[in-house]
Design a protein around this motif. Sequence first.
Motif, mmCIF file in Angstrom:
data_model
loop_
_atom_site.group_PDB
_atom_site.id
_atom_site.type_symbol
_atom_site.label_atom_id
_atom_site.label_comp_id
_atom_site.label_asym_id
_atom_site.label_seq_id
_atom_site.Cartn_x
_atom_site.Cartn_y
_atom_site.Cartn_z
ATOM 1 N N ARG A 178 0.819 -1.231 -0.016
ATOM 2 C CA ARG A 178 0.197 0.024 -0.146
ATOM 3 C C ARG A 178 0.829 1.167 0.323
ATOM 4 O O ARG A 178 0.528 2.165 -0.307
ATOM 5 C CB ARG A 178 -0.840 0.099 0.986
ATOM 6 C CG ARG A 178 -1.995 -0.942 0.974
ATOM 7 C CD ARG A 178 -2.889 -0.849 2.500
ATOM 8 N NE ARG A 178 -4.109 -1.664 2.299
ATOM 9 C CZ ARG A 178 -5.111 -1.325 1.747
ATOM 10 N NH1 ARG A 178 -5.235 0.122 1.356
ATOM 11 N NH2 ARG A 178 -6.233 -2.131 1.564
ATOM 12 N N TYR A 183 -8.776 -1.686 11.666
ATOM 13 C CA TYR A 183 -7.776 -0.917 10.912
ATOM 14 C C TYR A 183 -7.802 0.151 11.989
ATOM 15 O O TYR A 183 -9.012 0.833 12.253
ATOM 16 C CB TYR A 183 -7.978 -0.321 9.594
ATOM 17 C CG TYR A 183 -7.823 -1.523 8.565
ATOM 18 C CD1 TYR A 183 -6.557 -1.876 8.295
ATOM 19 C CD2 TYR A 183 -8.717 -1.949 7.649
ATOM 20 C CE1 TYR A 183 -6.463 -2.939 7.445
ATOM 21 C CE2 TYR A 183 -8.757 -2.812 6.802
ATOM 22 C CZ TYR A 183 -7.399 -3.430 6.710
ATOM 23 O OH TYR A 183 -7.380 -4.544 5.798
ATOM 24 N N ALA A 229 -13.253 -3.498 9.472
ATOM 25 C CA ALA A 229 -13.484 -3.959 8.196
ATOM 26 C C ALA A 229 -14.130 -5.189 8.142
ATOM 27 O O ALA A 229 -15.024 -5.372 7.267
ATOM 28 C CB ALA A 229 -11.903 -3.918 7.449
ATOM 29 N N SER A 278 -18.861 -1.938 -2.590
ATOM 30 C CA SER A 278 -17.473 -1.480 -2.278
ATOM 31 C C SER A 278 -17.247 -1.065 -0.905
ATOM 32 O O SER A 278 -18.090 -0.582 -0.034
ATOM 33 C CB SER A 278 -17.475 -0.323 -3.210
ATOM 34 O OG SER A 278 -15.919 0.282 -2.876
ATOM 35 N N GLY A 279 -16.127 -1.297 -0.224
ATOM 36 C CA GLY A 279 -15.979 -1.067 1.172
ATOM 37 C C GLY A 279 -16.650 -2.280 2.182
ATOM 38 O O GLY A 279 -16.715 -2.072 3.398
ATOM 39 N N SER A 280 -17.275 -3.450 1.729
ATOM 40 C CA SER A 280 -17.738 -4.405 2.491
ATOM 41 C C SER A 280 -16.629 -5.378 3.109
ATOM 42 O O SER A 280 -17.155 -6.070 3.966
ATOM 43 C CB SER A 280 -18.966 -4.899 1.800
ATOM 44 O OG SER A 280 -18.091 -5.622 0.532
ATOM 45 N N GLY A 281 -15.389 -5.207 2.716
ATOM 46 C CA GLY A 281 -14.576 -6.105 3.380
ATOM 47 C C GLY A 281 -13.948 -7.191 2.446
ATOM 48 O O GLY A 281 -13.272 -8.064 2.968
ATOM 49 N N LYS A 282 -14.253 -6.991 1.117
ATOM 50 C CA LYS A 282 -13.900 -8.284 0.193
ATOM 51 C C LYS A 282 -12.427 -8.467 0.024
ATOM 52 O O LYS A 282 -11.783 -9.551 0.054
ATOM 53 C CB LYS A 282 -14.610 -8.158 -1.183
ATOM 54 C CG LYS A 282 -16.019 -7.910 -1.035
ATOM 55 C CD LYS A 282 -16.569 -7.726 -2.497
ATOM 56 C CE LYS A 282 -15.999 -6.763 -3.185
ATOM 57 N NZ LYS A 282 -16.618 -5.324 -2.492
ATOM 58 N N SER A 283 -11.841 -7.402 0.036
ATOM 59 C CA SER A 283 -10.346 -7.335 -0.351
ATOM 60 C C SER A 283 -9.528 -7.820 1.143
ATOM 61 O O SER A 283 -8.632 -8.243 1.262
ATOM 62 C CB SER A 283 -9.646 -5.840 -0.800
ATOM 63 O OG SER A 283 -10.278 -5.610 -1.891
ATOM 64 N N THR A 284 -10.189 -7.177 2.217
ATOM 65 C CA THR A 284 -9.621 -7.414 3.461
ATOM 66 C C THR A 284 -9.514 -9.148 3.698
ATOM 67 O O THR A 284 -8.661 -9.414 4.278
ATOM 68 C CB THR A 284 -10.538 -6.883 4.548
ATOM 69 O OG1 THR A 284 -10.598 -5.529 4.324
ATOM 70 C CG2 THR A 284 -9.724 -6.883 5.874
ATOM 71 N N GLN A 338 -5.978 -6.418 -6.749
ATOM 72 C CA GLN A 338 -6.957 -5.508 -7.173
ATOM 73 C C GLN A 338 -6.190 -4.429 -8.161
ATOM 74 O O GLN A 338 -6.769 -4.258 -9.166
ATOM 75 C CB GLN A 338 -7.905 -4.899 -6.219
ATOM 76 C CG GLN A 338 -9.194 -4.220 -6.679
ATOM 77 C CD GLN A 338 -9.965 -3.933 -5.450
ATOM 78 O OE1 GLN A 338 -9.752 -3.960 -4.425
ATOM 79 N NE2 GLN A 338 -11.277 -3.145 -6.038
ATOM 80 N N HIS A 344 -17.635 -7.665 -9.074
ATOM 81 C CA HIS A 344 -18.761 -7.048 -8.820
ATOM 82 C C HIS A 344 -19.885 -7.505 -9.704
ATOM 83 O O HIS A 344 -20.978 -7.001 -9.760
ATOM 84 C CB HIS A 344 -18.379 -5.604 -9.080
ATOM 85 C CG HIS A 344 -17.919 -4.862 -8.076
ATOM 86 N ND1 HIS A 344 -16.646 -4.409 -8.166
ATOM 87 C CD2 HIS A 344 -18.614 -4.470 -6.848
ATOM 88 C CE1 HIS A 344 -16.488 -3.721 -6.889
ATOM 89 N NE2 HIS A 344 -17.365 -3.768 -6.014
HETATM 90 N N1 ATP Z 1 -5.155 -0.389 5.264
HETATM 91 C C1 ATP Z 1 -6.358 0.227 5.626
HETATM 92 N N2 ATP Z 1 -6.215 1.026 6.366
HETATM 93 C C2 ATP Z 1 -7.555 1.632 6.828
HETATM 94 N N3 ATP Z 1 -8.623 1.332 6.439
HETATM 95 C C3 ATP Z 1 -8.705 0.327 5.405
HETATM 96 C C4 ATP Z 1 -7.369 -0.426 5.048
HETATM 97 N N4 ATP Z 1 -7.879 -1.279 4.092
HETATM 98 C C5 ATP Z 1 -9.227 -1.169 4.015
HETATM 99 N N5 ATP Z 1 -9.734 -0.249 4.917
HETATM 100 C C6 ATP Z 1 -11.005 0.057 4.966
HETATM 101 O O1 ATP Z 1 -11.784 -1.293 5.307
HETATM 102 C C7 ATP Z 1 -13.135 -1.183 4.506
HETATM 103 C C8 ATP Z 1 -13.063 -2.706 3.897
HETATM 104 O O2 ATP Z 1 -12.172 -2.494 2.663
HETATM 105 P P1 ATP Z 1 -12.041 -3.493 1.562
HETATM 106 O O3 ATP Z 1 -10.720 -3.048 0.893
HETATM 107 O O4 ATP Z 1 -11.801 -4.787 2.152
HETATM 108 O O5 ATP Z 1 -13.472 -3.293 0.594
HETATM 109 P P2 ATP Z 1 -13.616 -3.824 -0.528
HETATM 110 O O6 ATP Z 1 -14.856 -4.617 -0.450
HETATM 111 O O7 ATP Z 1 -12.417 -4.535 -1.221
HETATM 112 O O8 ATP Z 1 -14.048 -2.840 -1.421
HETATM 113 P P3 ATP Z 1 -13.903 -2.549 -3.237
HETATM 114 O O9 ATP Z 1 -14.953 -3.476 -3.459
HETATM 115 O O10 ATP Z 1 -14.094 -1.051 -3.461
HETATM 116 O O11 ATP Z 1 -12.537 -3.093 -3.439
HETATM 117 C C9 ATP Z 1 -13.212 0.145 3.778
HETATM 118 O O12 ATP Z 1 -13.981 0.661 4.462
HETATM 119 C C10 ATP Z 1 -11.694 0.593 3.781
HETATM 120 O O13 ATP Z 1 -11.745 1.901 3.676
#
Ligand code: ATP
Lengths: 402, 239
Positions: free
Chosen positions: A400, B21, B30, B50-56, B100, B210
Motif C-alpha cells: 500500500r 484498522y 473492516a 464497495s468497502g464491504s471487506g472483500k479485499s480485506t 486488485q 462486482h
Molecule cells: N489499510 C487500511 N487502513 C484503513 N482502512 C482500511 C484499510 N484497508 C481497508 N480499509 C477499510 O476497510 C474497509 C473494507 O475495505 P476493503 O478494501 O476490504 O473493501 P472492498 O470490499 O474490497 O471494496 P472494493 O470493492 O471497493 O474493493 C473499507 O472501509 C476501507 O476503507
Amino acid sequence: MFWNTLALAIKEIRRNLMRSFLTVLGILIGVAAVITMVTLGNGATAAVSERIASLGSNLLMVRPGQRLGPGRDSAGAPPFKLADAQAIENQIGGIKAIAPTVSRTITVVHLANNWSTSVVGTTRDYFTVGNWRLAAGRVFNEAEQRSGKAVCVVGQTVRANLFGSENPVGSTIRVGRFTCEVIGLLVSKGQASMGMDQDDTIVMPLRTVQRRITGNQDVRMLLVSVSDGTPTSVVRRNIESLLRERRHITASEDDNFNVLDTREIADTLSGTTQVLTLLLGAVAAVSLLVGGVGIMNIMLVSVTERTREIGIRLAIGALEREVMLQFLIEAVVLSTLGGLAGVLLATVGSIVLTRVMEVPYLFNATINILACAFSAAIGVIFGYFPARRAARLDPIVALRHE
Amino acid sequence: MGDGNSADAPLIELIGVTKTYGEGAAALQALRGVDLRVEQGEFVAIMGPSGSGKSTVMNIIGCLDIPTTGSYRFRGMAVERLSRNQRALLRRNYLGFVFQGYNLLARTSALENVALPLLYRGESVSRRHAAAREALAAVGLSDRESHMPSELSGGQQQRAAIARAIVTHPAVLLADEPTGNLDTHRSREIMELIATLNRDRGITVLLVTHEPDMAEYARRIVRFVDGMVESDRPRMEPA
Ligand SMILES: Nc1ncnc2c1ncn2[C@@H]1O[C@H](COP(=O)(O)OP(=O)(O)OP(=O)(O)O)[C@@H](O)[C@H]1O
Ligand SMILES: [Mg+2]
C-alpha cells in the motif's frame, strides 16, 4: 539461492542505471579524493626528505651572526678564517670532513656566452661534504689549493649555458678579471632543490677566490660533515664551545655565530609536510563523508521508492532474508564498483599529479584499503538497513506504500 | 508445512474473523466476525458493495495479513500463529494471488514479472522462462512478453498479473477483481481460463467480482455486506 539472488541484484542494478551510476559516483569521488590527497602528501614529504639528503648527510652549517629570527641581526659579526676550520678539524673528534667556503655571484664568460653564477671558494673536502661526484676531469689538488691556482670545477647548469653539450674540461673561462682553467665537471644533483638550482655553481680553491675575487682572508661558512655513528649534537656542542673560545665570547654574551644541523631542518620540513598531508587527508576524508551521505541519501530514497517492490516480492513468497540479501548484494556490488573505480582514478590521478608537482609517486596500500573499506561500509550500511526495515513490513503495508 | 491432521480439515476455514484498522476513535472495523469454509476444489465468488471487506478477507486468506481476532486455518493450521517466514512459505508454495491493483514490477518485462515467483521457488532460468511463456500464452499475452508494464494496457497488465498467479500451479488461486479492467469478451476468456484451471487441475478458486455475469462461472457465491457474510449459497442453475 545465492547465485539467483546475485543475478537478481545485478539485474536490479541494470534496471536502475541512473541510480546505480550516482551511487557508484558518490563512492568513487570520495575514495579517489582521499587516496590522491594522501598519496600527493606522501610524495611531497618524500621529495623534501630526498632533497635534504642530497645536501649531504649529518651536515652542520656554521655561519657567523646569530641565528636568524625576529629582532636579530647577523650583520656585524666577524667572519671566520681558515684557521677556525683547521682548529675545528684538529681539536674536535667525530668529524669526517670540514669545508670552509666563501661564495660570490659573478658573471663568467666563455667565447660569446656569459652566465651569472655562484662561485664557491673552498677546499677539496667540499666535494666529500656535499656528496658531489665528478662527471669528467678531476678536482683541484693540494698544491693547487695551497697556491690558489686559477682552476675550477663547473656544475651542469654552468656547462649547459657556457659550453652547450661540449665537454668543458681543458677549456678556459673568464671569471671577472681573471682567466681560469676548467679541470672538472660535476654530476647533476637534480633541478630546483628547495627553489634553488644546486648545479648552477663553479667550485674553486679557497685561496683563488680570496685572492682574486673577495680580496680578503674571510670565510663565510664552514660545512662540517660528521662521521657516521657520532651524534651530531655532541659535535655541535663541541664546535660551539671551541668557537666561543676562539672568538672571545664571555659567558654573559650570546653566540655571534650559529650552527645549523641539516637533520634539524629535515625534521622541521618533513614535520611540516606531514602536517600538510594530514590536513589534505582530513579535507579528503570530509569529501568521502559527504560522498557517504550522498550514497545514504540515494539508498534511502531508493528503498522508499522500492517499498512497493519489496511488498510485491514478499507477497509472491519471497522470504524476508531473501529480499535483504538482494539489497545487500546490490549495495556490495555498487560500493565495490565505486571503490575499485576510485582506486583506479586515484592511481592515474596521483601518477599524473606527482609528475606535474615533480614529487615521487609512492603507492600507499593502507590508505587504498582504508578508503575502500570505508566506502564499502557506507554502501552496505545505508543500502542494507533501510532495506531491512522495508523487508520487515507486513507485505500488505509495503504494497500500500505510496 | 506438515500436513498433520489436514486430511479431514477443510482447506480454508475462517472462524469469527474480525479485522480492525487503526486504533481508538479512528478505528475502523473492516470485518466483524466472518465464518467461512472452503473445501479443496471449490470455485467461490465473493460479491458485495464497495468497502464491504472483500479485499480485506482475501488478504487474510492469502496470508498477506492476519486477523485482529478470530482464527484462520489453512489445512487445519492456524495461520495467525505462524511466523512471517512460515506465512511467506505458504504463499510461495500454495497460493497464487491476483491483486486488485496489478502490482507488477516496474521496468521489468512481462516475462520476468511472470517468472518471478518461480525464482523464489529455486527453479532454473530455462524452466522459469518456459513456464512463464506457457502462462503468458494461457492469458493470451504471448506477443507481449518483452514489454514493460508501462507499455501494456490496463487489461494486459491484469492478464500478466493473472499469469504470474498461475505460473506456479498453486493449490489456491485468489483473485481480487481479476476482470475489473477487461471488456466483456476478454473477461469471459479469463473466466473460462480460471474455470478450466479449477476443473482440470483441481485448483481451488476464490474470486472477488462486482459483475453477476462473472459470478456465473463460480459454483458458490458468498455475499459480503458491511464486513459480514450476508449470504452464502450455491449458484442457482438457470431453470
Ligand atoms: N489499510 C487500511 N487502513 C484503513 N482502512 C482500511 C484499510 N484497508 C481497508 N480499509 C477499510 O476497510 C474497509 C473494507 O475495505 P476493503 O478494501 O476490504 O473493501 P472492498 O470490499 O474490497 O471494496 P472494493 O470493492 O471497493 O474493493 C473499507 O472501509 C476501507 O476503507
Ligand atoms: Mg477490494
